[in-house]
Write a protein that holds these residues in place. Structure first.
Motif, short mmCIF file in Angstrom:
data_model
loop_
_atom_site.label_atom_id
_atom_site.label_comp_id
_atom_site.label_asym_id
_atom_site.label_seq_id
_atom_site.Cartn_x
_atom_site.Cartn_y
_atom_site.Cartn_z
N ASN A 193 0.57 -9.17 3.08
CA ASN A 193 0.13 -8.33 1.96
C ASN A 193 -0.40 -9.17 0.80
OD1 ASN A 193 0.63 -5.81 3.13
ND2 ASN A 193 2.80 -5.97 2.67
N ARG A 194 0.29 -10.25 0.48
CA ARG A 194 -0.21 -11.15 -0.58
C ARG A 194 -1.50 -11.83 -0.15
NH1 ARG A 194 3.08 -11.61 -4.82
NH2 ARG A 194 5.25 -10.91 -4.58
N ALA A 195 -1.62 -12.12 1.15
CA ALA A 195 -2.85 -12.72 1.66
C ALA A 195 -4.02 -11.73 1.52
CB ALA A 195 -2.67 -13.12 3.12
N TYR A 196 -3.80 -10.45 1.88
CA TYR A 196 -4.84 -9.44 1.72
C TYR A 196 -5.23 -9.28 0.25
CZ TYR A 196 -4.91 -7.51 6.48
OH TYR A 196 -5.10 -7.34 7.83
N LEU A 197 -4.22 -9.26 -0.61
CA LEU A 197 -4.49 -9.09 -2.05
C LEU A 197 -5.35 -10.23 -2.58
CD1 LEU A 197 -3.88 -7.31 -4.50
CD2 LEU A 197 -1.90 -8.78 -4.97
N PHE A 218 -6.41 -2.59 -1.60
CA PHE A 218 -6.34 -3.50 -2.75
C PHE A 218 -5.62 -2.83 -3.91
CE2 PHE A 218 -8.16 -4.92 -6.82
CZ PHE A 218 -7.75 -6.25 -6.79
N CYS A 219 -5.96 -1.60 -4.19
CA CYS A 219 -5.33 -0.88 -5.30
C CYS A 219 -3.84 -0.67 -5.03
CB CYS A 219 -6.01 0.47 -5.51
SG CYS A 219 -7.70 0.36 -6.13
N GLY A 220 -3.50 -0.26 -3.80
CA GLY A 220 -2.09 -0.02 -3.48
C GLY A 220 -1.25 -1.28 -3.53
N LEU A 221 -1.77 -2.38 -2.99
CA LEU A 221 -1.05 -3.65 -3.02
C LEU A 221 -0.90 -4.15 -4.45
CD1 LEU A 221 -2.69 -5.53 0.02
CD2 LEU A 221 -0.42 -4.51 -0.07
N SER A 222 -1.95 -3.98 -5.24
CA SER A 222 -1.89 -4.43 -6.63
C SER A 222 -0.81 -3.68 -7.40
CB SER A 222 -3.24 -4.21 -7.32
OG SER A 222 -4.25 -4.98 -6.71
N TYR A 224 1.92 -2.48 -6.36
CA TYR A 224 3.29 -2.91 -6.04
C TYR A 224 3.52 -4.38 -6.39
CZ TYR A 224 7.36 -4.44 -3.45
OH TYR A 224 8.57 -5.01 -3.12
N LEU A 225 2.57 -5.24 -6.00
CA LEU A 225 2.78 -6.69 -6.16
C LEU A 225 2.46 -7.19 -7.57
CD1 LEU A 225 1.28 -7.87 -2.75
CD2 LEU A 225 3.69 -7.71 -3.34
N ALA A 257 3.47 -1.51 1.58
CA ALA A 257 3.84 -2.82 1.05
C ALA A 257 5.31 -2.86 0.67
CB ALA A 257 2.98 -3.16 -0.16
N LYS A 258 5.81 -1.77 0.11
CA LYS A 258 7.23 -1.70 -0.26
C LYS A 258 8.11 -1.74 1.00
CE LYS A 258 7.32 0.64 -4.72
NZ LYS A 258 8.04 1.67 -5.50
N LEU A 259 7.68 -1.03 2.04
CA LEU A 259 8.44 -1.03 3.28
C LEU A 259 8.49 -2.42 3.88
CD1 LEU A 259 9.89 0.60 5.54
CD2 LEU A 259 7.64 0.91 6.60
N TYR A 260 7.36 -3.13 3.88
CA TYR A 260 7.31 -4.48 4.43
C TYR A 260 8.26 -5.41 3.67
CZ TYR A 260 5.56 -9.01 5.98
OH TYR A 260 5.48 -10.28 6.49
N ALA A 261 8.34 -5.22 2.35
CA ALA A 261 9.18 -6.07 1.51
C ALA A 261 10.64 -5.58 1.48
CB ALA A 261 8.63 -6.11 0.09
#
Length: 432
Positions: A193-197, A218-222, A224-225, A257-261
């Protein structure tokens, strides 16, 4: 011998003309001698040229069939060509060129048949060559050589490496993609996820176009991260609707992303499952639609008669992600979605071979994991032609005699005007 004599006399002419140009006007005797000598030499050169051209017309050294048999039938065989000094090709492209011989589908089929005969014909015909890596040729010359070619009889000499040659045309069974290097990577500390971001942020910064799915991700990852990113202009413009409500796709990727983390609450997990159920229904409908198009079975019959293939489709329903296949220097990103994926794999992947309306459809000679790589190779190879069509707002299609040739197979490719891959498949099955 004629070339040797011609070159020798050319040197004598050059020397005589040089001496004449430097000789004082008063030295009339020597000047008359040199003038007469130059005239004699030039007459000899004219005769040499006529003799050479006569021999070329009567006894050319390389036929189309011989060039194919020695070099063209092998994969990416690079050759250096020297043209005859007085040939039309030498006048248009210079004495020396280098590249890879290319053939249309019908030409390759005809030449395969010709060289298999006991007494193969010898044709003084046109041969095309890809000289894209030749530094001294102009773009116009390269285009002329790959689209129209040159006459085989214009060749004086061909040089080629003695590396082992591989012929993949009509090869049966599963193939490997040539020049593949396997790199083992330790993914224990890798966060996709950080790599995609990072990747998407770089593309946005560079002015690249992202497809709808990538923008949402991109918006969803941003969100959360990078807490507080909702205030960024790009996120505000692309992550919310006109009423200020977070877009469903953006929320999906945020929850993913939250589920992965492992940072997702029970309430959020229920919300995420609702998204998954909605996507499941949508993708099952896509599977049913493609099964109906590609087989003589209904969904229930298919599940019962092809349990392994059905299981593969269920895996793809969960795992497949819409993504860009190529975006660098493209008018718009070339991407595939689930519909295109199903169309390609269910009809043309040998591991998913099924009976029905399309049971005789041509099959890829690669494993499932390699088909995506072959598609990306095809897009990269055809990039200039794809861009040309997309700039006009048209679909890109390549098929039939001018289909793409790679590693022994001809491929048909259809890309819609918006960049979506609609179809991709080999044009023929190998002869068993």
């Amino acid at each position: 011998m004629l070339y040797f004599l011609n070159d020798m006399v050319e040197n004598q002419v050059a020397n005589a003309k040089k001496e004449l140009s430097e000789l004082p006007e008063k030295n009339t005797e020597r000047r008359e001698f040199l003038t007469a000598q130059i005239a004699t030499y030039e007459t000899q050169l004219k005769n040499f040229k006529e003799d050479i051209e006569k021999q070329l017309s009567e006894r050319f050294q390389f036929s189309v069939e011989e060039l194919y048999a020695m070099y063209g039938q092998y994969e990416r065989k690079y050759i250096s060509i020297e043209f005859h000094k007085f040939s039309e090709s030498a006048g248009k492209f210079g004495r020396n060129i280098g590249g890879v011989l290319t053939f249309y589908k019908k030409e390759r089929e005809a030449l395969e048949n010709a060289i298999s005969q006991e007494n193969a014909p010898r044709t003084n015909g046109l041969v095309k060559i890809d000289c894209s890596k030749h530094e001294t040729l102009s773009d116009e010359q390269k285009k002329e050589l790959i689209e129209n070619g040159f006459v085989s009889g214009d060749i004086y000499e061909v040089l080629a490496s003695d590396f082992p040659v591989v012929k993949s045309y009509n090869q049966t069974g599963i193939k490997d993609i040539p020049n593949t290097i396997t790199v083992n990577v330790d993914q224990n500390d890798f966060d996709p996820n950080r790599a995609y971001l990072w990747l998407y942020s770089r593309r946005i910064k560079n002015g690249d176009i992202l497809i709808e799915e990538e923008i949402a991700k991109f918006c969803g990852l941003s969100m959360y991260l990078k807490p507080g990113s909702e205030s960024y202009d790009f996120i505000k413009e692309n992550g919310f609707d006109e009423n200020g409500q977070k877009l469903a796709k953006v929320r999906f990727f945020e929850l993913e992303a939250k589920l992965y983390a492992k940072d997702i609450s029970k309430v959020e997990l229920l919300e995420f499952n609702e998204f998954l159920q909605a996507r499941k229904v949508e993708r099952i409908e896509a599977i049913k639609k493609e099964i109906k198009r590609s087989t003589n079975k209904n969904f229930e019959q298919f599940e019962e008669e092809y349990p392994d293939i059905y299981a593969e489709l269920q895996n793809s329903r969960v795992q497949f992600e819409t993504e860009s296949l190529d975006y660098h220097e493209m008018v718009t990103p070339i991407y595939w979605d689930y519909e295109g994926f199903l169309h390609i794999f269910l009809r043309h992947c040998d591991e998913l071979a099924i009976e029905g309306h399309f049971e005789n459809k041509t099959k890829f000679q690669y494993t499932q994991k390699d088909i995506k790589r072959i598609l990306k190779i095809a897009i990269e190879d055809l990039k200039p032609k794809i861009n040309e069509k997309l700039k006009e707002g048209n679909d890109f299609r390549i098929y039939g005699d001018r289909s793409l040739y790679f590693n022994g197979n001809h491929y048909s490719l259809h890309i819609l005007a918006d960049g979506r891959v609609a179809a991709f498949h080999p044009m023929e099955n190998p002869t068993e």
